[in-house]
Write an enzyme that holds these catalytic residues in place. Structure first.
Site, PDB file in Angstrom:
ATOM      1  N   LYS A 161       0.864  -1.033  -0.117  1.00 57.58           N
ATOM      2  CA  LYS A 161      -0.042   0.007  -0.033  1.00 57.58           C
ATOM      3  C   LYS A 161       0.791   1.195  -0.281  1.00 57.58           C
ATOM      4  CE  LYS A 161      -4.588   0.857   0.244  1.00 57.58           C
ATOM      5  NZ  LYS A 161      -5.660  -0.070  -0.124  1.00 57.58           N
ATOM      6  N   ASP A 179      -7.325   3.991  -4.449  1.00 60.10           N
ATOM      7  CA  ASP A 179      -7.770   3.999  -2.960  1.00 60.10           C
ATOM      8  C   ASP A 179      -8.645   5.412  -2.722  1.00 60.10           C
ATOM      9  OD1 ASP A 179      -7.864   1.922  -0.570  1.00 60.10           O
ATOM     10  OD2 ASP A 179      -7.393   3.992   0.224  1.00 60.10           O
TER      11      ASP A 179
END
Ligand code: NDP
Ligand code: 2IT
Length: 444
Positions: free
Chosen positions: A124, A164
């Site tokens: 991430k 995201d």
């Protein structure tokens, strides 16, 4: 070290990372049985190696705003674990982004990606850049500055970022463009790309649609029909809007949507025209959900969250820890029968405890929202083949993957009394695959 020693040690070493510790604790406390059946895991100190990211990059991102001022943000990429495939996971642009949040997300992603049945490790990244109110050119300059630093750490077989919070098709396009220029290659290094340059059909819809498919699997275990059910959704971004879209197709009633300023309440459910308005409001005008209430004259709770309204199903789809113990008790008192998480870790540990204690259908994000990264994996497969599949084909594969994840949850989460603990099921299933792969590959 056993899992509780590992947890205590992580608390000591990373005391300022509450979200990371929260995510780790939830997994470690549910995999104990599986872990104890494999004494070799402890000999190889596997849990600690699985909890600490392989590596983290952090860097300054300097860019020039429209007024000619130089702005500095922080950029990060957490490469958590690549035992089962290249690092894979989204990029978040939000003013709250810090290492604790990205470490929790990368940790969760590792288990989620393991559940998808595809070959993807977990990662991430993101920045504390706040995209709100920025012009298109500012977004472009920021994305380019971010990738000017990130590009050497990513690649189609190394680490594949995607979107995201605060990162959608526009931002992925700008980041991919800069990557292509720096690396001098046109490969599938980002997913969520535009259709013209390697994107997959159904990727924008995938997280929301996938969550509804997972919900349908859960409801089927109790013979419940989705038609006519009242659903409270939080958020009004990518995940929330496509969740609403699929629910409307299936005849359910979407009674709330929200953003960080407030919640709209439509007791009879949004119409298709109203949902189209929200799509335009959020993606084209980049406005606030309050403007919906002004346009249609519905109830609006300024600063409020959706969980106080009467609903059958809750689908939190905004951000972490957005639904606490009190919210959970209110939902249960109002007759809520199912919660399926579109966001990552939206329910606090106390809320999760309430749902499981009440034995309602409760799906944690790492199972229910895995449709997004699954179609990212399908995008990688299409890029590698230099082919594009039809929307029907991708949607069919997405449905099959969500059914498979549901089956894995049943396999590892079904209790003696028949209740399915989806948290335990998802964590054990996700863990076992990564753990076995790590064991086979030696101490790294
Ligand atoms: P978007 O940026 O498209 O939308 C985010 C939505 O959540 C907006 O309505 C935003 O409101 C709201 N929100 C964000 N932060 C907060 C906050 N701190 N408090 C209240 N509301 C907030 O993001 P996505 O829809 O892509 O992501 C939503 C969630 O789903 C995240 O948890 C993400 O990690 C998760 N997820 C996303 C996937 C994807 O494919 N995109 C895949 C799997 C999970 P505002 O505009 O006011 O900020
Ligand atoms: O949390 C997530 O699964 C995502 N933001 C999607 C990640 C991806 O690589 O598609």
């Amino acid at each position: 070290m056993n899992s509780s020693d590992v947890l205590n040690d992580l608390r000591r070493r990373f005391p300022n990372e509450p979200e990371y510790l929260q995510a780790v604790e939830e997994v470690l406390t549910t995999i104990e049985d599986a872990y104890n059946e494999h004494p070799e895991f402890e000999r190889y100190n596997l849990i600690e190696r699985l909890c600490i990211p392989d590596r983290i990059f952090s860097f300054r991102v300097s860019w020039v705003d429209d007024k000619g001022r130089v702005q500095n943000n922080m950029g990060y990429r957490v490469q958590h674990n690549n035992a089962i495939g290249p690092y894979k996971g989204g990029i978040r642009f939000h003013s709250s982004v810090n290492l604790s949040i990205l470490k929790f997300l990368a940790f969760e992603q590792t288990f989620k990606n393991s559940l998808t049945t595809l070959a993807m490790g977990g990662g991430k990244g993101g920045s504390d850049f706040n995209p709100k109110g920025k012009s298109d050119m500012e977004i472009m300059r920021f994305c380019q500055a971010f990738v000017a630093e990130l590009w050497r750490h990513i690649g189609p077989d190394t680490d594949v970022p995607a979107g995201d919070i605060g990162v959608g098709g526009r931002e992925v396009g700008y980041m991919f463009g800069m990557y292509k220029k720096m690396a001098r290659e046109h490969t599938g290094t980002f997913t969520g790309k535009g259709i013209e340059f390697g994107g997959s059909l159904v990727r924008p819809e995938a997280t929301g649609y996938g969550n509804v498919y997972f919900l349908l699997n859960m409801l089927a275990t109790r013979g419940i029909d989705i038609k006519g059910k009242k659903v409270a959704i939080s958020g009004s971004g990518n995940v929330a809007t496509y969740t609403a879209d699929k629910l409307l197709q299936l005849g359910a009633k979407v009674v709330t949507m929200s953003d960080s300023n407030g919640t709209i309440y439509v007791p009879d459910g949004l119409t298709r025209e109203q949902l189209d308005y929200i799509f335009k409001l959020k993606n084209i005008y980049r406005g606030r959900i309050r403007e919906f209430a002004e346009e249609y004259g519905c109830e609006y709770f300024e600063g409020g969250r959706p969980w106080g309204v009467k609903c059958d199903i809750a689908m939190p789809s905004a951000t972490q820890n957005e639904l606490d113990g009190d919210d959970a008790r209110t939902l249960l008192a109002n007759g809520c029968i199912a919660v399926s998480e579109g966001a990552n870790m939206p329910s606090t540990p106390e809320a999760v405890h309430e749902f499981i204690n009440a034995k309602i259908l409760y799906a944690p994000g790492k199972a229910a929202n895995a449709g997004g990264v699954s179609v990212s994996g399908l995008e990688m497969a299409q890029n590698a083949q230099m082919l594009s599949w039809s929307a029907e084909e991708v949607d069919k594969k997405l449905k099959d993957i969500m059914a498979n994840i549901h089956a894995q949850c049943l396999r590892y989460g079904k209790q003696e009394d028949g209740y399915v603990n989806y948290v335990k099921g998802a964590n054990v299933a996700g863990f076992m695959k990564v753990a076995n792969a790590m064991m086979a590959q030696g101490i790294l």
